[in-house]
Design an enzyme around this catalytic site. Structure first.
Site, PDB file in Angstrom:
ATOM      1  N   GLY A  76      60.901  50.611  13.106  1.00 56.36           N
ATOM      2  CA  GLY A  76      61.023  50.703  14.715  1.00 56.36           C
ATOM      3  C   GLY A  76      62.309  50.241  15.264  1.00 56.36           C
ATOM      4  O   GLY A  76      62.914  49.624  14.868  1.00 56.36           O
TER       5      GLY A  76
ATOM      6  N   ARG B 121      60.783  55.733   9.073  1.00 53.50           N
ATOM      7  CA  ARG B 121      59.829  54.848   8.230  1.00 53.50           C
ATOM      8  C   ARG B 121      59.621  55.142   6.856  1.00 53.50           C
ATOM      9  O   ARG B 121      58.820  54.734   6.060  1.00 53.50           O
ATOM     10  CB  ARG B 121      58.493  54.846   9.006  1.00 53.50           C
ATOM     11  CG  ARG B 121      58.467  54.083  10.465  1.00 53.50           C
ATOM     12  CD  ARG B 121      57.407  53.611  10.883  1.00 53.50           C
ATOM     13  NE  ARG B 121      57.253  53.050  12.080  1.00 53.50           N
ATOM     14  CZ  ARG B 121      57.360  51.641  12.289  1.00 53.50           C
ATOM     15  NH1 ARG B 121      57.890  50.816  11.347  1.00 53.50           N
ATOM     16  NH2 ARG B 121      57.718  51.275  13.420  1.00 53.50           N
TER      17      ARG B 121
ATOM     18  N   ASP C  81      60.796  43.175   7.424  1.00 54.72           N
ATOM     19  CA  ASP C  81      60.542  42.621   6.304  1.00 54.72           C
ATOM     20  C   ASP C  81      60.472  43.486   4.931  1.00 54.72           C
ATOM     21  O   ASP C  81      60.835  43.322   4.029  1.00 54.72           O
ATOM     22  CB  ASP C  81      59.113  41.544   6.128  1.00 54.72           C
ATOM     23  CG  ASP C  81      58.184  42.432   6.826  1.00 54.72           C
ATOM     24  OD1 ASP C  81      58.200  43.318   7.520  1.00 54.72           O
ATOM     25  OD2 ASP C  81      56.899  41.869   6.400  1.00 54.72           O
ATOM     26  N   ASP C  82      59.555  44.619   5.255  1.00 56.34           N
ATOM     27  CA  ASP C  82      59.478  45.762   4.202  1.00 56.34           C
ATOM     28  C   ASP C  82      60.749  46.200   3.653  1.00 56.34           C
ATOM     29  O   ASP C  82      61.314  46.574   2.650  1.00 56.34           O
ATOM     30  CB  ASP C  82      58.719  46.749   4.576  1.00 56.34           C
ATOM     31  CG  ASP C  82      57.270  46.426   4.375  1.00 56.34           C
ATOM     32  OD1 ASP C  82      56.998  45.580   3.791  1.00 56.34           O
ATOM     33  OD2 ASP C  82      56.342  47.405   4.772  1.00 56.34           O
TER      34      ASP C  82
ATOM     35  N   LYS D 130      66.115  42.815  11.563  1.00 57.77           N
ATOM     36  CA  LYS D 130      65.473  43.484  12.699  1.00 57.77           C
ATOM     37  C   LYS D 130      64.009  43.654  12.680  1.00 57.77           C
ATOM     38  O   LYS D 130      63.349  43.741  11.830  1.00 57.77           O
ATOM     39  CB  LYS D 130      66.040  45.064  12.444  1.00 57.77           C
ATOM     40  CG  LYS D 130      65.632  45.796  13.547  1.00 57.77           C
ATOM     41  CD  LYS D 130      64.961  47.139  12.883  1.00 57.77           C
ATOM     42  CE  LYS D 130      63.416  46.937  12.534  1.00 57.77           C
ATOM     43  NZ  LYS D 130      62.593  48.121  12.320  1.00 57.77           N
ATOM     44  N   THR D 131      63.543  43.510  14.162  1.00 61.02           N
ATOM     45  CA  THR D 131      62.148  43.753  14.475  1.00 61.02           C
ATOM     46  C   THR D 131      61.735  43.288  15.800  1.00 61.02           C
ATOM     47  O   THR D 131      62.008  42.086  15.705  1.00 61.02           O
ATOM     48  CB  THR D 131      61.153  43.512  13.360  1.00 61.02           C
ATOM     49  OG1 THR D 131      59.990  43.989  14.004  1.00 61.02           O
ATOM     50  CG2 THR D 131      60.921  42.204  12.905  1.00 61.02           C
TER      51      THR D 131
ATOM     52  N   ASP E 163      59.219  42.659  16.696  1.00 55.32           N
ATOM     53  CA  ASP E 163      57.803  41.976  16.457  1.00 55.32           C
ATOM     54  C   ASP E 163      58.081  40.304  16.218  1.00 55.32           C
ATOM     55  O   ASP E 163      57.084  39.578  16.190  1.00 55.32           O
ATOM     56  CB  ASP E 163      56.913  42.479  15.260  1.00 55.32           C
ATOM     57  CG  ASP E 163      56.461  43.771  15.571  1.00 55.32           C
ATOM     58  OD1 ASP E 163      56.517  44.257  16.906  1.00 55.32           O
ATOM     59  OD2 ASP E 163      55.815  44.292  14.745  1.00 55.32           O
TER      60      ASP E 163
END
Ligand code: FBP
Length: 554
Positions: free
Chosen positions: A81, A145, A175-176, A202-203, A205
């Site tokens: 994202g 993704r 994380d993934d 990055k994220t 969230d």
């Protein structure tokens, strides 16, 4: 291209680097710290990463650059994202790469990891890069993704690296994606390819964080953007005094975004998924908790309020998770066709009633019809319920309405309840990065190149001490394997970076918990306003309250 005045001004902004990276490339030396071991499951992780496990923590310092002179050809991808600041990771990487040697080359693989597999790329030059400095979005090369995780994919990446003469790959992701960066680094080392792999955290969230990574980029800007609008809504609510606003904010699983917005805006209610799970709260107990606030405020004549709902909330409600699992089972395989062939919702409803356990049907039955239908009609390609599509802001306002109707009948509640609904997600992911994210991201990218030039692989670009001014930030790198543990994923034990959920004994949650009872009844709203890019540092360079509380500076 037509440029807005802010866009023009942001092109000119010079992001701040950590002090130790400011004297120019020739004066950046490296200091190696202690060897590392993974946060858990050391033997298993070590066995899976024989070439990249246990490496040393490193920091950069001012001093003579001793990195070997070598032409670098680097490939970069954006993964997952969007998050504000991604462009600056790339511009920082580019600037360090070109400042080191103007013959160095930076490839941008388009559309996320698939660009690397499909050989879809651009080669950056100054004119191209300059159009993206300090801007939001991932449109510089796009994102995607696709997961880069199988040996077959790694073999394709190896071929691509050979074809273009890549010496390193930088993966900007969550994380993934960074877990997969570690696996790719191990593959490249095991196959003696000489290709280094570096990750960047990055994220929006905020769930890629741990004792080494203080914040993932984008969280600062996204939460400030949502908080601005939530503050505006609060002021509207307090002006009109006639609506309860239910605001869902992004955060696929962890509730960091909701918590930060609550700390910024002091709403009447903010649900935290991790607490809901820990207390094993049911849908009706959550509705009751919100209704208590509505009722108390109504008793004071305040028939308005604001409730923040995290996107991932329903998966934290134990009885709801069981219901979802039963629905997935009920419609597994060809049973979906049987269900779809039923001509009316009434017949479908009976099918559901007969197929669910009594407990799950009771949960299903209190849901508004729109949500019930959503659970059965909108499914992913594997036939599973798409939990992220559930309109939880509408779900909770409907449950609260029902609860208030009961209280009205019982005579305890005499107010008015008019609910409005909002979802803030995509609005915040591509905002112009705040000064914090512009500086942090540029530093992460610049630093990633320093890790490459000093020969490191399987490292995450690490910039820490983030609650202090940028010149006091500390630049370095941490082996990704240090952040890993084994987890069960899709029926298999896998080495992964642990996802950071909201800690109920952490300072941000504790601060919230200490104040929320007052906020639930009073009108204690705070109005953060829009992100400021120019002006006094105490207005323009503030970090998130989450970071300030975690670091003890608030
Ligand atoms: P990442 O974890 O890849 O950073 O993405 C997080 C996120 O922004 C979530 O908050 C949200 O649930 C999700 O992406 C939406 O994904 P999509 O862009 O695929 O609709």
């Amino acid at each position: 291209m037509n440029l807005s005045p802010l866009q023009k001004a942001r092109y000119e902004y010079a992001p701040k680097l950590p002090g130790m990276l400011r004297n120019g490339i020739a004066e950046i030396c490296v200091k190696e710290g202690a060897e590392t071991s993974s946060v858990a499951d050391q033997d298993k992780i070590k066995a899976l990463f024989p070439n990249t496990y246990g490496k040393k923590e490193i920091t950069f310092a001012k001093g003579q650059n001793t990195a070997p002179a070598k032409k670098q050809v680097v490939g970069v991808i954006l993964s997952g994202g969007q998050a504000p600041g991604g462009h600056n990771v790339i511009t920082g990487l580019y600037d360090a790469l070109k400042a080191t040697n103007s013959d160095n080359v930076l490839y941008g693989f388009k559309g996320g990891p698939s660009g690397l597999l499909e050989d879809d790329y651009v080669i950056f030059d100054d004119a191209f890069i300059d159009q993206y400095r300090n801007t939001g979005g991932f449109d510089i090369i796009g994102s995607g993704r696709t997961k880069l995780e199988t040996e077959a994919q790694f073999a394709v990446v190896e071929e691509m690296a050979k074809k273009h003469g890549l010496t390193a790959i930088v993966i900007i992701g969550g994380d993934d994606s960074n877990t997969n960066a570690a696996v790719l680094a191990e593959y490249m080392a095991a196959h003696n390819t000489g290709v280094q792999v570096i990750g960047c955290p990055k994220t929006i969230d905020g769930d890629l964080k741990n004792e080494d990574i203080e914040a993932s980029f984008g969280f600062d800007t996204a939460t400030k953007t949502y908080s601005e609008v939530i503050g505006n809504i609060e002021r509207d609510a307090n002006s009109a005094k006639k609506y309860w606003h239910f605001v869902k904010v992004m955060g696929r699983s962890a509730s960091h975004v909701a918590l930060e917005c609550a700390l910024e805006t002091q709403p009447n209610i903010c649900l935290i998924g991790e607490e809901v799970a820990a207390k094993k709260m049911s849908l009706s107990s959550i509705a009751g908790y919100i209704a208590d606030s509505v009722e108390k405020r109504a008793a004071n004549g305040d028939n308005f309020g604001v409730a923040i709902i995290p996107e991932g909330i329903v998966e934290f409600v134990p009885e709801f998770s069981v219901l979802i699992a039963e629905i997935n089972e009920l419609l597994a395989g060809s049973k979906t066709d049987t269900f779809n062939a039923l001509p009316s919702w009434n017949e479908k409803y009976d099918f559901i009633k007969n197929g669910l356990t009594a407990e799950s049907f009771a949960v299903f039955d209190i849901l508004p019809t729109g949500i019930q239908q959503q659970l059965f009609l909108e499914r992913d390609p594997h036939g599973n319920v798409q939990v992220s599509l559930i309109e939880s802001e509408k779900l909770f306002s409907a449950l609260v309405k029902d609860e208030l109707a009961k209280r009205k009948e019982a005579g305890t509640y005499k107010g008015k309840f008019n609910a409005l609904h909002h979802f803030f997600g995509y609005e915040g992911r591509c905002a112009f990065p705040s000064n914090f994210d512009a500086d942090y991201c540029y530093s992460l990218g610049y630093n990633a190149f320093m890790l490459i030039s000093y020969g490191y692989t399987g490292y995450l670009s690490k910039v820490s001490n983030l609650s202090k001014p940028a010149d006091e930030w500390i630049a370095g790198g941490m082996p990704i394997t240090k952040m890993m543990n084994m987890e069960r994923r899709n029926g298999e034990d896998k080495p992964v970076i642990r996802k950071a959920l909201v800690e109920l004994d952490g300072a941000p949650f504790k601060y919230f918990a200490a104040h929320r009872d007052a906020w639930a009844v009073e009108t204690a709203f705070t109005y953060p306003g829009a992100i400021q890019y120019y002006g006094p540092s105490e207005v323009c360079d503030i970090t998130t309250k989450t970071l300030a509380l975690e670091k003890g500076t608030m």
